[in-house]
Scaffold this active site. Structure first.
Site, PDB file in Angstrom:
ATOM      1  N   CYS A   1       0.792  -1.241   0.000  1.00 60.54           N
ATOM      2  CA  CYS A   1       0.000   0.000   0.000  1.00 60.54           C
ATOM      3  C   CYS A   1       0.822   1.287   0.000  1.00 60.54           C
ATOM      4  O   CYS A   1       0.706   2.086  -0.924  1.00 60.54           O
ATOM      5  CB  CYS A   1      -0.946  -0.001   1.190  1.00 60.54           C
ATOM      6  SG  CYS A   1      -2.235  -1.235   1.015  1.00 60.54           S
TER       7      CYS A   1
HETATM    8  P1  NAD Z   1      -4.395  -8.436  -4.054  1.00 63.70           P
HETATM    9  O1  NAD Z   1      -3.536  -8.222  -5.239  1.00 63.70           O
HETATM   10  O2  NAD Z   1      -3.902  -9.254  -2.907  1.00 63.70           O
HETATM   11  O3  NAD Z   1      -5.785  -9.071  -4.510  1.00 63.70           O
HETATM   12  C1  NAD Z   1      -6.509  -8.654  -5.610  1.00 63.70           C
HETATM   13  C2  NAD Z   1      -7.349  -9.824  -6.113  1.00 63.70           C
HETATM   14  O4  NAD Z   1      -8.191  -9.381  -7.169  1.00 63.70           O
HETATM   15  C3  NAD Z   1      -6.507 -10.984  -6.680  1.00 63.70           C
HETATM   16  O5  NAD Z   1      -6.897 -12.186  -6.060  1.00 63.70           O
HETATM   17  C4  NAD Z   1      -6.866 -10.980  -8.175  1.00 63.70           C
HETATM   18  O6  NAD Z   1      -6.827 -12.270  -8.760  1.00 63.70           O
HETATM   19  C5  NAD Z   1      -8.269 -10.415  -8.131  1.00 63.70           C
HETATM   20  N1  NAD Z   1      -8.736  -9.856  -9.406  1.00 63.70           N
HETATM   21  C6  NAD Z   1      -8.051  -9.118 -10.311  1.00 63.70           C
HETATM   22  N2  NAD Z   1      -8.858  -8.797 -11.350  1.00 63.70           N
HETATM   23  C7  NAD Z   1     -10.076  -9.329 -11.089  1.00 63.70           C
HETATM   24  C8  NAD Z   1     -11.316  -9.336 -11.763  1.00 63.70           C
HETATM   25  N3  NAD Z   1     -11.492  -8.719 -12.938  1.00 63.70           N
HETATM   26  N4  NAD Z   1     -12.343  -9.998 -11.202  1.00 63.70           N
HETATM   27  C9  NAD Z   1     -12.203 -10.644 -10.014  1.00 63.70           C
HETATM   28  N5  NAD Z   1     -11.060 -10.670  -9.325  1.00 63.70           N
HETATM   29  C10 NAD Z   1     -10.004 -10.014  -9.856  1.00 63.70           C
HETATM   30  O7  NAD Z   1      -4.807  -6.967  -3.549  1.00 63.70           O
HETATM   31  P2  NAD Z   1      -5.068  -6.479  -2.053  1.00 63.70           P
HETATM   32  O8  NAD Z   1      -3.806  -6.341  -1.307  1.00 63.70           O
HETATM   33  O9  NAD Z   1      -6.181  -7.272  -1.466  1.00 63.70           O
HETATM   34  O10 NAD Z   1      -5.585  -4.988  -2.345  1.00 63.70           O
HETATM   35  C11 NAD Z   1      -6.831  -4.743  -2.947  1.00 63.70           C
HETATM   36  C12 NAD Z   1      -7.118  -3.251  -2.848  1.00 63.70           C
HETATM   37  O11 NAD Z   1      -7.240  -2.874  -1.474  1.00 63.70           O
HETATM   38  C13 NAD Z   1      -6.019  -2.356  -3.417  1.00 63.70           C
HETATM   39  O12 NAD Z   1      -6.600  -1.224  -3.984  1.00 63.70           O
HETATM   40  C14 NAD Z   1      -5.205  -1.964  -2.187  1.00 63.70           C
HETATM   41  O13 NAD Z   1      -4.555  -0.734  -2.349  1.00 63.70           O
HETATM   42  C15 NAD Z   1      -6.299  -1.851  -1.151  1.00 63.70           C
HETATM   43  N6  NAD Z   1      -5.852  -2.075   0.230  1.00 63.70           N
HETATM   44  C16 NAD Z   1      -4.951  -3.057   0.509  1.00 63.70           C
HETATM   45  C17 NAD Z   1      -4.555  -3.290   1.828  1.00 63.70           C
HETATM   46  C18 NAD Z   1      -3.547  -4.357   2.161  1.00 63.70           C
HETATM   47  O14 NAD Z   1      -3.043  -4.349   3.290  1.00 63.70           O
HETATM   48  N7  NAD Z   1      -3.235  -5.276   1.265  1.00 63.70           N
HETATM   49  C19 NAD Z   1      -5.083  -2.503   2.856  1.00 63.70           C
HETATM   50  C20 NAD Z   1      -6.023  -1.530   2.543  1.00 63.70           C
HETATM   51  C21 NAD Z   1      -6.398  -1.315   1.219  1.00 63.70           C
END
Ligand code: NAD
Length: 421
Positions: A264
């Protein structure tokens, strides 16, 4: 309520599992079939404390699929939790947001009842209104506000303690397009006891970026103070305690070290810088926050060279590959620039991490991975790059240790020096 969650990464799966625990029926959607298979076998595809157990306990309330249609037909509210990575120029990559929005809209085209779409992914101010909304209207053929609601609900969880953070957050932010979207989403969170802030879509988006930029700045600030303290022979951790007792400042995020990483802070800081440039606003503090963080991990290698001036042919141990303890996430881990620098200097690397070695192997297939932390200790010198609890129990006597994370027990080493102490 019946909910669907798009994207089963760190945020989506934790969101889905926690909503299932709270009594909702949740359908998770992902494009990754292996993740779907694991979730449906009650096995978490990511390492996050407590997630396996939630998936197993609430297996009747949570399921995963790659079929948007069945997931959306079965639910009234959809949370978009797909990744929003950085483009090469630092800008936010909205490919996954756009793709998932189009697929949601295509299903909603043929759905007769009201459906609320909630953007939970981190997106720059204006994205929900100017990117998500037009795509939803175009591909559903419907008007937002009538049959389809739209809200922005940023997520603040921290990996490693994600379940606790989700279930017991400091605050919940609901940015909404209209009154009905707001009241519908408010109902989902009705049993949470924290403050619930209701804002515009763009304010909700900005709150997430401002929070992350502030926290990253707090770390870079204390790292600069730590660099000064080291020169002056002052204990930066005493200073952190002293300033952290001031309620206006607070102690969290004041541990000097080799800087921030993860999925992030780096990408959100980059996106804010790139966006500010685009709208012709020079944001100096955030620029400097990033600059400090780029240099900070390399200080560990500079210190190492005081003891081993020529690294070529030497074996250097690296303890910790995840960007922080209690996660297998290695995105922008500070171990990465350190290992790059060691390799550039011709060193041989022996690395160990309790959870992140598989992920790291995909990036660095040729370095040596040890099956225990103790094995790393046979190196010519050892760098501590992640504060895993396991590293507090090692026998560091007789070793050369350069510490980036302040493991007190390592001070028993023959030679011990910290990045800021
Ligand atoms: P991640 O990369 O771990 O997971 C994203 C998921 O989305 C993956 O499993 C991927 O296969 C899936 N995906 C991609 N395209 C898709 C589609 N068209 N349809 C369905 N699934 C699809 O990401 P994350 O770390 O969970 O982060 C997600 C969001 O949350 C980001 O915007 C991030 O900035 C935000 N965020 C993350 C955290 C953290 O600690 N990881 C905390 C707060 C906010």
């Amino acid at each position: 309520m019946n909910l669907s969650v798009i994207g089963t990464g760190y945020v989506g799966l934790v969101t889905g599992a926690c909503f299932a625990k709270l009594g909702h029926h949740v359908t998770c959607v992902d494009i990754d079939k292996e993740k779907i298979r694991k979730i449906n076998s009650s096995v978490s595809p990511i390492f996050e404390e407590g997630l396996d157990s939630l998936l197993l306990t609430y297996k009747d309330k949570i399921a995963a699929t790659d079929d948007y249609s069945s997931a959306l037909q079965k639910s009234d509210i959809t949370f978009i939790c797909v990744g929003t990575p950085s483009l090469k120029n630092g800008n936010i990559d909205l490919t996954f947001i756009k793709e998932s929005t189009k697929q949601i809209a295509a299903v909603l085209k043929n759905k007769n009842s009201y459906h609320l779409v909630v953007v939970k992914s981190t997106v720059l101010p204006g994205t929900t209104q100017e990117v998500v909304l037009p795509l939803l209207e175009k591909y559903s053929g419907k008007k937002i506000g009538d049959d389809i609601g739209l809200a922005m609900n940023p997520e603040f969880l921290k990996e490693g303690v994600a379940i606790k953070d989700f279930l017991d957050p400091d605050r919940i932010v609901i940015g909404s397009y209209d009154e009905k979207s707001k009241t519908t989403l408010r109902e989902v969170y009705q049993n949470f006891s924290c403050p619930l802030l209701e804002t515009s879509l763009a304010a909700a988006e900005m709150i997430k970026y401002a929070s992350n930029a502030f926290l990253a700045t707090k770390i870079s600030f204390i790292n600069e103070i730590g660099n000064l303290c080291k020169k002056l022979g002052i204990d930066t951790y005493d200073v952190a305690t002293g300033i952290g007792l001031d309620k206006r400042i607070g102690r969290p995020f004041l541990d000097s070290g080799i800087g921030w990483g993860g999925s992030c802070f780096p990408k959100d800081v980059d996106a804010l810088i790139a966006w500010a440039k685009e709208i012709k606003e020079h944001i100096r503090i955030i620029d400097s926050t990033k600059a400090v963080n780029t240099e900070q991990p390399l200080r560990l290698v500079e210190i190492l060279k005081k003891y081993i001036p020529t690294l070529k042919g030497k074996t250097i141990g690296v303890l910790g590959l995840s960007f922080k303890p209690n996660t297998d996430d290695i995105r922008d881990s500070r171990a990465i620039p350190i290992i790059d620098e060691l390799l550039r200097n011709g060193a041989r690397i022996k690395a160990y991490d309790p959870q992140a070695m598989n992920n790291f192997k995909a990036l660095y297939p040729t370095i040596d991975y040890c099956s225990t932390a103790s094995e790393v200790l046979s190196s010519d010198a050892i760098l501590i790059t992640t504060k895993w609890k396991e590293f507090t129990t090692l026998d560091y006597r007789g070793k050369v240790i350069i510490d980036g994370r302040r493991i007190e027990q390592a001070k028993n080493a023959k030679i011990y020096e910290g990045v800021c102490w």
